[in-house]
Motif scaffolding. Structure first.
Motif, PDB file in Angstrom:
ATOM      1  N   HIS A   1       7.439 -31.943  29.742  1.00  0.00           N
ATOM      2  CA  HIS A   1       7.738 -30.852  30.661  1.00  0.00           C
ATOM      3  C   HIS A   1       7.205 -29.567  30.063  1.00  0.00           C
ATOM      4  CE1 HIS A   1      10.943 -28.210  32.765  1.00  0.00           C
ATOM      5  NE2 HIS A   1       9.903 -28.372  33.544  1.00  0.00           N
ATOM      6  N   HIS A   2       7.952 -28.885  29.246  1.00  0.00           N
ATOM      7  CA  HIS A   2       7.432 -27.782  28.446  1.00  0.00           C
ATOM      8  C   HIS A   2       8.226 -27.715  27.153  1.00  0.00           C
ATOM      9  CE1 HIS A   2      10.814 -25.540  29.969  1.00  0.00           C
ATOM     10  NE2 HIS A   2      10.302 -25.385  31.167  1.00  0.00           N
TER      11      HIS A   2
ATOM     12  N   GLN B   1       6.980 -19.457  43.331  1.00  0.00           N
ATOM     13  CA  GLN B   1       8.047 -20.400  42.981  1.00  0.00           C
ATOM     14  C   GLN B   1       9.395 -19.789  43.323  1.00  0.00           C
ATOM     15  OE1 GLN B   1       7.841 -21.156  38.759  1.00  0.00           O
ATOM     16  NE2 GLN B   1       6.485 -22.904  39.027  1.00  0.00           N
TER      17      GLN B   1
ATOM     18  N   ARG C   1      17.685 -26.143  28.492  1.00  0.00           N
ATOM     19  CA  ARG C   1      16.785 -25.663  27.442  1.00  0.00           C
ATOM     20  C   ARG C   1      17.405 -25.797  26.054  1.00  0.00           C
ATOM     21  NH1 ARG C   1      13.578 -25.288  31.928  1.00  0.00           N
ATOM     22  NH2 ARG C   1      14.307 -23.648  33.305  1.00  0.00           N
TER      23      ARG C   1
ATOM     24  N   SER D   1       4.481 -19.044  34.759  1.00  0.00           N
ATOM     25  CA  SER D   1       5.808 -19.040  35.372  1.00  0.00           C
ATOM     26  C   SER D   1       6.621 -18.055  34.541  1.00  0.00           C
ATOM     27  CB  SER D   1       6.430 -20.434  35.326  1.00  0.00           C
ATOM     28  OG  SER D   1       7.058 -20.651  34.080  1.00  0.00           O
TER      29      SER D   1
ATOM     30  N   LYS E   1      12.811 -15.670  31.854  1.00  0.00           N
ATOM     31  CA  LYS E   1      14.113 -16.034  32.424  1.00  0.00           C
ATOM     32  C   LYS E   1      15.055 -16.524  31.331  1.00  0.00           C
ATOM     33  CE  LYS E   1      12.874 -20.568  34.468  1.00  0.00           C
ATOM     34  NZ  LYS E   1      13.096 -21.425  35.636  1.00  0.00           N
TER      35      LYS E   1
ATOM     36  N   ILE F   1      15.461 -24.247  36.830  1.00  0.00           N
ATOM     37  CA  ILE F   1      14.521 -25.071  37.605  1.00  0.00           C
ATOM     38  C   ILE F   1      13.616 -24.136  38.381  1.00  0.00           C
ATOM     39  CG2 ILE F   1      16.030 -25.224  39.640  1.00  0.00           C
ATOM     40  CD1 ILE F   1      15.123 -28.186  39.911  1.00  0.00           C
TER      41      ILE F   1
ATOM     42  N   GLY G   1      10.798 -28.827  39.352  1.00  0.00           N
ATOM     43  CA  GLY G   1      11.374 -29.445  38.167  1.00  0.00           C
ATOM     44  C   GLY G   1      11.962 -28.390  37.263  1.00  0.00           C
TER      45      GLY G   1
ATOM     46  N   GLN H   1       8.999 -18.481  32.792  1.00  0.00           N
ATOM     47  CA  GLN H   1       9.841 -19.303  31.924  1.00  0.00           C
ATOM     48  C   GLN H   1      10.471 -18.530  30.767  1.00  0.00           C
ATOM     49  OE1 GLN H   1      10.776 -22.373  32.569  1.00  0.00           O
ATOM     50  NE2 GLN H   1      12.067 -22.354  30.764  1.00  0.00           N
TER      51      GLN H   1
ATOM     52  N   ARG I   1      -2.230 -19.787  37.576  1.00  0.00           N
ATOM     53  CA  ARG I   1      -2.788 -20.793  36.674  1.00  0.00           C
ATOM     54  C   ARG I   1      -4.284 -20.910  36.932  1.00  0.00           C
ATOM     55  NH1 ARG I   1       2.336 -25.102  36.869  1.00  0.00           N
ATOM     56  NH2 ARG I   1       3.811 -23.456  36.383  1.00  0.00           N
TER      57      ARG I   1
HETATM   58  N1  ASP Z   1       9.020 -22.966  34.478  1.00  0.00           N
HETATM   59  C1  ASP Z   1       9.002 -24.353  34.850  1.00  0.00           C
HETATM   60  C2  ASP Z   1       7.758 -24.633  35.697  1.00  0.00           C
HETATM   61  O1  ASP Z   1       7.120 -23.712  36.182  1.00  0.00           O
HETATM   62  C3  ASP Z   1      10.194 -24.769  35.610  1.00  0.00           C
HETATM   63  C4  ASP Z   1      11.444 -24.678  34.815  1.00  0.00           C
HETATM   64  O2  ASP Z   1      11.556 -25.344  33.780  1.00  0.00           O
HETATM   65  O3  ASP Z   1      12.358 -23.963  35.254  1.00  0.00           O
HETATM   66  O4  ASP Z   1       7.423 -25.784  35.924  1.00  0.00           O
END
Ligand code: ASP
Length: 599
Positions: free
Chosen positions: A457-458, A239, A498, A201, A206, A541, A494, A203, A225
């Motif tokens: 989440h991450h 996405q 951050r 992503s 951004k 998100i 989701g 992530q 992935r």
């Molecule tokens: N990058 C995250 C995902 O792909 C989404 C996010 O936290 O904006 O799930």
């Protein structure tokens, strides 16, 4: 012969005018000496008629040599169909074209499967459809999906533009930062032994855009992935991705509710009510056994931990003594579940580590179950009252650690709903969409095998501010500023607020997630550095665009809303990808194949 109209344009008002249509031969019928050819294009179809008494023989012969899916242009006079022959099923059904010219633009060989009949098309093997995707895409059902997809993408872009967002493209050639799913690697020719990775992503980019002062970013982003594909996953997908600065969670909720309202109106003409309800993670699990609950029906879970704490039934009291819980579900009206259905449910329980599945069937006024004899009167009374037990019910239990017990019954709940649906006892309106936000997720989860915490989440998700001191003291208590948007039991997306303070991010990487400092530096050093030069608070998100489209199109699989999807094995059957490469290419990439295991 240039076309004057598309194939869904001519109506009674056009009678007496001449027209030229171009498209595919949808069907050909020879009736009473006449040839009827339905010409189809992207918009629809129109009947043309070739009359041998009015046409030169060679033109008529060319018409009679046409078969399905030949590409043609036909000109002629628009006229009313003879009385009684109108076709009310299609919008052009009142008229036809009396052909006076025909140009065959291309012939078509006999097709591997017919594309003119939705009923037959539904039975065609999907692999064949994927191999001949260009034929499959001609089916109006597929075209409709791509059309809706395009409309929704455009509505999304308009919406974000109105809200002051900039669409920014981020790189596809990124670097490996393995912290989530497995990545696809791309070897570098110019840098021997170095690899790019395709982004899971955007992530990190951004977030860097926020440090770069962009403030509001969005993108319809391709993500990759390299996972073992579960049903309805694709190795590359899209996405709706966004990030904003100087915001709180509430701002994201309002923004996404506005977006989904716009999308539902655009695609389905439906007005969905906002704001969406919110459910905290704990309640979602306690009530529905899932963090993406389908709230369109009840079948909720009930807790019996207190009632069975001192029970003689050791399976329950033992689980509670070990720090676990006892939960039950009343599958109303399913006492007559078949042995096979009970076995399926037992398998679900076992797949989550349970030894078996305890249940009670309420039949002929009796509780039929091998475990009831262990229950005392108070326990029975509690079950009867809290579960509102009646004749015909099926009661299912889980006794395990909290999360596991919830998830076991959560899976069984979905299965029972499917059985009830199949029996016509549970009807869900296809136009009903139960949206909700799931909030207050724990920031971390524990991996028993690796004996370490990992991010739910991450690793960029911020803890709730007042929980920061707990990060090292009591990690399991830390709540994350993470939110998921769910509709009808499907996770649409989701995101999170951050971490923007470099020292908190470093602490999470090194002390909480236990990533060695040199690895943190190699993988995320640039981010930590960027945060030292003035990072605004930010959050964002991402919504899974393919899944969103499958819901909007009512498609059984996300493959039906992607023009060129991969199979569950990650292959493209049309282009035959992935495929081998030449030795020279490998040499240039400084690669050598050691061994190829033949399947
Ligand atoms: N990058 C995250 C995902 O792909 C989404 C996010 O936290 O904006 O799930």
């Amino acid at each position: 012969m240039k076309r004057t109209h598309h194939c869904n344009e001519l109506r009674a008002a056009h009678i007496g005018r001449s027209a030229t249509l171009s498209g595919w031969v949808h069907s050909r019928r020879d009736l009473g000496g006449l040839i009827f050819i339905d010409i189809r294009d992207r918009e629809g179809r129109t009947q043309t008629v070739f009359d041998p008494s009015k046409l030169p023989a060679d033109l008529f012969n060319r018409a009679s040599s046409l078969r399905s899916e030949c590409v043609v242009s036909v000109s002629g006079l628009v006229r009313a169909r003879p009385a009684g022959t109108n076709n009310p099923k299609i919008p052009t059904g009142e008229i036809e074209i009396a052909a006076d010219a025909l140009e065959v633009l291309n012939m078509a060989e006999p097709l591997p499967f017919p594309v003119d009949d939705p009923e037959t098309a539904r039975t065609v093997n999907e692999e064949l459809r994927l191999q001949y995707r260009y034929l499959d895409l001609r089916r109006p059902e597929m075209l409709r999906n791509l059309r809706i997809r395009s409309k929704v993408a455009t509505a999304t872009r308009y919406y974000f533009d109105e809200q002051g967002f900039l669409e920014v493209e981020t790189p596809t050639l990124f670097k490996s930062t393995p912290e989530g799913a497995r990545e696809f690697l791309v070897p570098s020719r110019l840098h021997p032994a170095c690899f790019y990775a395709l982004p899971q992503s955007p992530q990190q980019f951004k977030q860097i855009l926020m440090v770069g002062g962009i403030e509001k970013y969005f993108q319809l982003a391709r993500c990759y992935r390299d996972e073992d594909l579960r049903a309805d996953r694709q190795p590359e997908f899209t996405q709706i991705d966004l990030e904003m600065s100087f915001i709180e969670r509430e701002d994201i909720y309002t923004l996404i509710e506005g977006l989904l309202k716009r999308i539902w109106k655009t695609a389905l003409g439906l007005d969905i009510p906002t704001p969406f309800p919110r459910l905290c993670f704990q309640d979602a699990l306690n009530r529905f056994g899932a963090d993406k609950p389908d709230t369109r029906y009840g079948l909720e879970l009930t807790d019996f931990t207190e009632e069975f704490r001192a029970s003689k039934f050791k399976v329950f009291s033992g689980a509670i003594a070990a720090g676990g819980v006892v939960k039950a579900l009343n599958a109303k009206g399913l006492a007559d579940a078949t042995q096979g259905q009970i076995e399926t449910m037992t398998e679900y329980a076992k797949s989550l580590g349970a030894k078996g599945l305890a249940y009670i069937k309420v039949e002929n006024g009796e509780w039929k179950s091998p475990i009831v004899k262990f229950f005392n009167d108070a326990e029975k009374a509690a079950l009867a009252a809290k579960l509102k037990i009646e004749e015909g019910d099926l009661i299912l239990f889980a006794a395990d650690q909290w999360l596991n017990a919830c998830e076991i019954l959560g899976k069984i709940r979905l299965y029972c709903a499917d059985v009830l649906k199949a029996r016509g006892k549970l009807a869900l309106d296809p136009n009903r969409f139960d949206f909700l936000w799931v909030v207050d997720f724990p920031l971390l989860a524990f991996d028993k095998e690796q004996n370490r915490w990992y991010s739910s989440h991450h690793p960029f998700t911020a803890p709730v501010a007042e929980d920061i001191p707990l990060l090292t003291a009591d990690p399991k208590k830390v709540r994350g500023q993470h939110y998921d948007i769910v509709v009808n039991g499907v996770e649409l997306g989701g995101g999170s607020i951050r971490i923007h303070q470099p020292e908190v991010q470093k602490l999470v990487f090194e002390q909480v997630l236990q990533i060695p400092p040199d690895m943190v530096k190699a993988r995320f050093g640039y981010m930590l550095e960027a945060f030292r030069y003035g990072a605004p608070p930010h959050g964002g998100i991402a919504l899974g665009f393919d899944r969103l489209m499958a819901i909007l199109c009512g498609a059984p699989s996300i493959r039906d809303v992607i023009a060129f999807p991969k199979t569950a094995k990650g292959t493209d059957l049309m282009t035959d990808s992935p495929a081998g490469v030449e030795a020279r290419q490998l040499r240039e990439l400084h690669l050598e194949i050691k061994a190829v295991k033949k399947e």
